[in-house]
Design a protein around this motif. Structure first.
Motif, PDB file in Angstrom:
ATOM      1  N   CYS A  19       4.183 -11.600  -6.935  1.00 54.94           N
ATOM      2  CA  CYS A  19       3.851 -10.177  -6.880  1.00 54.94           C
ATOM      3  C   CYS A  19       4.202  -9.637  -5.499  1.00 54.94           C
ATOM      4  O   CYS A  19       3.765 -10.191  -4.483  1.00 54.94           O
ATOM      5  CB  CYS A  19       2.362  -9.994  -7.175  1.00 54.94           C
ATOM      6  SG  CYS A  19       1.842  -8.280  -7.109  1.00 54.94           S
ATOM      7  N   PHE A  20       4.999  -8.587  -5.464  1.00 54.72           N
ATOM      8  CA  PHE A  20       5.341  -7.938  -4.198  1.00 54.72           C
ATOM      9  C   PHE A  20       4.430  -6.728  -4.011  1.00 54.72           C
ATOM     10  O   PHE A  20       4.194  -5.968  -4.954  1.00 54.72           O
ATOM     11  CB  PHE A  20       6.804  -7.487  -4.194  1.00 54.72           C
ATOM     12  CG  PHE A  20       7.764  -8.623  -4.151  1.00 54.72           C
ATOM     13  CD1 PHE A  20       8.106  -9.225  -2.955  1.00 54.72           C
ATOM     14  CD2 PHE A  20       8.329  -9.113  -5.320  1.00 54.72           C
ATOM     15  CE1 PHE A  20       8.991 -10.285  -2.919  1.00 54.72           C
ATOM     16  CE2 PHE A  20       9.216 -10.168  -5.288  1.00 54.72           C
ATOM     17  CZ  PHE A  20       9.543 -10.749  -4.087  1.00 54.72           C
ATOM     18  N   GLY A  21       3.924  -6.559  -2.819  1.00 50.39           N
ATOM     19  CA  GLY A  21       3.041  -5.434  -2.555  1.00 50.39           C
ATOM     20  C   GLY A  21       3.152  -4.960  -1.125  1.00 50.39           C
ATOM     21  O   GLY A  21       4.007  -5.419  -0.362  1.00 50.39           O
ATOM     22  N   VAL A  22       2.276  -4.033  -0.752  1.00 53.37           N
ATOM     23  CA  VAL A  22       2.252  -3.471   0.599  1.00 53.37           C
ATOM     24  C   VAL A  22       1.018  -4.002   1.305  1.00 53.37           C
ATOM     25  O   VAL A  22      -0.080  -3.940   0.761  1.00 53.37           O
ATOM     26  CB  VAL A  22       2.203  -1.928   0.540  1.00 53.37           C
ATOM     27  CG1 VAL A  22       2.379  -1.343   1.929  1.00 53.37           C
ATOM     28  CG2 VAL A  22       3.260  -1.385  -0.396  1.00 53.37           C
ATOM     29  N   ALA A 244      -2.079  -4.550  -5.415  1.00 53.94           N
ATOM     30  CA  ALA A 244      -0.902  -4.830  -4.581  1.00 53.94           C
ATOM     31  C   ALA A 244      -0.795  -3.896  -3.382  1.00 53.94           C
ATOM     32  O   ALA A 244      -0.049  -4.163  -2.451  1.00 53.94           O
ATOM     33  CB  ALA A 244       0.367  -4.740  -5.421  1.00 53.94           C
ATOM     34  N   GLY A 245      -1.514  -2.780  -3.416  1.00 50.18           N
ATOM     35  CA  GLY A 245      -1.444  -1.843  -2.296  1.00 50.18           C
ATOM     36  C   GLY A 245      -1.869  -0.460  -2.714  1.00 50.18           C
ATOM     37  O   GLY A 245      -1.622  -0.041  -3.843  1.00 50.18           O
ATOM     38  N   LYS A 246      -2.509   0.263  -1.797  1.00 48.22           N
ATOM     39  CA  LYS A 246      -2.966   1.623  -2.067  1.00 48.22           C
ATOM     40  C   LYS A 246      -2.003   2.619  -1.436  1.00 48.22           C
ATOM     41  O   LYS A 246      -1.265   2.268  -0.514  1.00 48.22           O
ATOM     42  CB  LYS A 246      -4.387   1.796  -1.527  1.00 48.22           C
ATOM     43  CG  LYS A 246      -5.393   0.950  -2.301  1.00 48.22           C
ATOM     44  CD  LYS A 246      -6.783   1.153  -1.783  1.00 48.22           C
ATOM     45  CE  LYS A 246      -7.758   0.298  -2.603  1.00 48.22           C
ATOM     46  NZ  LYS A 246      -9.122   0.384  -2.097  1.00 48.22           N
ATOM     47  N   PRO A 247      -2.016   3.898  -1.889  1.00 45.78           N
ATOM     48  CA  PRO A 247      -1.076   4.887  -1.319  1.00 45.78           C
ATOM     49  C   PRO A 247      -1.165   5.007   0.198  1.00 45.78           C
ATOM     50  O   PRO A 247      -0.159   5.202   0.870  1.00 45.78           O
ATOM     51  CB  PRO A 247      -1.485   6.187  -2.018  1.00 45.78           C
ATOM     52  CG  PRO A 247      -2.115   5.765  -3.291  1.00 45.78           C
ATOM     53  CD  PRO A 247      -2.783   4.463  -3.018  1.00 45.78           C
TER      54      PRO A 247
END
Length: 652
Positions: A19-22, A244-247
């Motif tokens: 899983c790719f995320g920020v 994976a990440g929030k705005p």
């Protein structure tokens, strides 16, 4: 000792998914080992001692062979490096997510941060998105539908605030044209508001020109606060995974400082100092700008001055990630071009194509190719010069000890020979160019490793680039020959898409018995005669072969004895045995003996008169049947005798 086949040790564990995320600012802090605050690289006392809490602090790993990492104590080969982090004084846009940020701003209210959808629309889209196993293209289509619906709405349904189009304005700047609308307005609130504008324009004509410029500047701080206020239930409608990440993570508030091993300092002999990596220099500039902004804010400098510093900080953060930006103002353009992270990864020289997918390897050779119709389709002729350099690690045993002794005596300069010898339970190799080779050969024991030259019969991988399909690399059997080119049968040109107008090809020598077996069984030319695309034969007689066979077997083709013998001799080129052929009776006796092309062609493959076995000039067993005049290799055939050529023209 020696090269071993790779065996998976822990087969019970399998990777389920990636899983790719920020990374959020907090995750960056947890991953890092220290906070980088100092803009100086080295201490003032010594030019080679990195400053603590600086960009070259050795707690982030090491880039020198003789200096261990200060975090884990390992050396350069074992330490993977450790991250640092630096806090930005003001948030900045991430150049990689800039388009995504504008896309999110077009979908949310610029006052209350709610998504611009009604309750019914929100529920419909959420039901669609919750379907298990939804493909990527469907998700993309849904995002476009949500975005179109949000952009058509001028007034927020939650706070009744006006929302106009959001667009990019210059480098890393976003504007919101709050009161601009292109469609006929149906909403009564909006129409009343615009009517009040019309009344204002009637009283003051100068307002008409300014109305189109009624827009607010969305700087990174404003956008960050907007993104932080987005309700968690609205995040899936933005096609983002909350895990994976929030705005808010799309805006840079903290930067990871990469380990030293990927940005080493190069000590210069010409100058007294060192040459620093582009990433190191860019990080020092970012830290310097951070300090400038901090001083200006504390000293109460003008807002315009702080905004200029902020713009410059944004540009440096963008260049740190992607150094090929367009539209940089002349007063802010960097003097020297540097390589950012994007440039390190993409393109032919990047990390993926240059270092991972295709890389320089040992035990390979490259030279020009040329044709040799006397080789079999599964053979390749390798120059002696190449065969002396490409070696295979052969383990000594009872069966091959005499051969290995002979190769060790020959040494590296005589083919077939050997370049190195490694004794059992010893790590050190001995180069056979020097020392007493006779003594080394006598001391050879089972279990020792001899790096011998490539010899006839070795399995090699042959490859022509560009490798467009799996048949661009196949396994062949090596035949060590003189001259300086790789030679192979023209029938194998089609799968390689090769011609002989100066093409070069690569040759690789597998280093283990398992690799050799796998190459021959799976990649051998005989296992790949047809293309997997549509079953068409790719390795077959082509061009010269077909033309030669056609011209040789024409009805009016006749040869005198000398020419016939020359053609037959050319068929036998490359054969080890001394074969003597008895010519058949000539087709024309007078005025001179002439043989047809079909008679010569039939010598290649024709049955013995006395036995059913077909004779082939290219086979190893060469016997002559006493009752017939044809070549035979059947052991059970009666009264075999050697072939003789009759002194008379009749060829009895």
């Amino acid at each position: 000792m020696g090269k071993q086949q790779f065996r998976e040790t822990d087969v019970a564990k399998k990777i389920s998914h990636i899983c790719f995320g920020v990374k959020s600012a907090e995750q960056m802090r947890q991953q890092a080992h220290l906070q980088v605050v100092s803009k100086s690289l080295y201490s003032q006392d010594s030019s080679h001692t990195p400053l603590a809490y600086g960009v070259l602090d050795h707690r982030m790993g090491t880039s020198e062979k003789d200096r261990p990492c200060e975090s884990c104590g390992k050396n350069l080969a074992d330490c993977l490096g450790h991250y640092g982090y630096l806090d930005l004084e003001l948030p900045c846009f991430h150049i990689g997510y800039f388009k995504a940020i504008i896309g999110i701003l077009q979908m949310i209210c610029k006052t209350c941060s709610s998504i611009m959808l009604s309750k019914e629309e929100r529920q419909v889209f959420l039901d669609h998105l919750r379907r298990p196993g939804l493909p990527y293209l469907h998700k993309r289509g849904l995002k476009k539908k949500i975005s179109d619906k949000c952009r058509k709405r001028s007034v927020c349904l939650h706070c009744n605030a006006f929302n106009g189009p959001v667009k990019k304005c210059g480098l890393l700047k976003i504007v919101h044209e709050k009161y601009k609308t292109t469609k006929k307005v149906v909403d009564p609130v909006v129409s009343d508001f615009l009517q009040s504008f019309d009344l204002a324009i009637e009283h003051n004509k100068e307002m008409e020109a300014l109305l189109s410029r009624a827009q607010e500047n969305l700087n990174p701080l404003v956008v960050l606060n907007l993104f932080r206020r987005i309700p968690s239930e609205d995040i899936p409608l933005l096609l983002m995974n909350p895990e994976a990440g929030k705005p808010a993570d799309l805006i840079l508030t903290r930067l990871l400082v990469p380990p030293l091993c990927i940005r080493p300092s190069v000590v210069s002999d010409l100058k007294s100092g060192t040459n620093e990596d582009d990433l190191t220099m860019k990080l020092t500039e970012i830290i310097f700008l951070n300090d400038v902004i901090k001083k200006h804010r504390m000293s109460g400098a003008k807002t315009q001055m702080i905004i200029e510093d902020w713009d410059f900080l944004q540009l440096q953060c963008a260049l740190y990630i992607n150094s090929e930006l367009s539209g940089i103002p002349l007063n802010m353009a960097p003097k020297k071009w540097t390589r950012g992270f994007v440039q390190r990864l993409k393109g032919k020289q990047g990390r993926f194509r240059g270092n991972l997918s295709g890389k320089r390897v040992d035990f390979s050779g490259r030279t020009v190719i040329s044709p040799d119709p006397n080789l079999r389709i599964d053979e390749v002729a390798v120059p002696v010069h190449v065969a002396k350099i490409l070696t295979y690690p052969e383990k000594v045993n009872k069966a091959n000890i005499e051969l290995m002794r002979k190769l060790v005596k020959n040494g590296p300069d005589v083919h077939p020979g050997a370049n190195f010898i490694q004794q059992r339970h010893m790590q050190m190799k001995r180069f056979l160019k020097y020392g007493n080779r006779e003594k080394m050969a006598q001391e050879l024991k089972p279990g020792d490793m001899v790096e011998r030259h490539m010899i006839d019969g070795d399995i090699v991988l042959f490859n022509r680039q560009p490798s467009l399909h799996k048949l661009s690399i196949m396994a062949h059997i090596a035949r060590v020959k003189p001259h300086r080119t790789f030679r192979f049968n023209e029938c194998v040109c089609t799968p390689y898409n090769a011609d002989f107008d100066g093409d070069e090809m690569n040759l690789h020598l597998p280093q283990t018995e398992e690799a050799k077996a796998e190459a021959l069984v799976l990649m051998g030319t005989k296992a790949n005669l047809v293309t997997p695309r549509n079953g068409e034969p790719l390795i077959a007689a082509i061009q010269d072969f077909l033309t030669g066979a056609y011209l040789l077997t024409l009805k009016d083709t006749f040869f005198e004895r000398a020419k016939a013998c020359q053609i037959i001799a050319s068929i036998l080129v490359g054969k080890d045995e001394k074969i003597r052929i008895s010519l058949p009776r000539p087709a024309v006796m007078k005025p001179m003996c002439l043989w047809t092309g079909k008679q010569i062609f039939s010598l290649i493959l024709r049955p013995c008169k006395d036995c059913p076995v077909k004779a082939n000039l290219r086979t190893k067993g060469k016997q002559y049947c006493g009752k017939g005049e044809d070549l035979c290799h059947n052991d059970s055939c009666e009264s075999p005798r050697p072939i003789v050529v009759s002194p008379s023209g009749s060829g009895t």
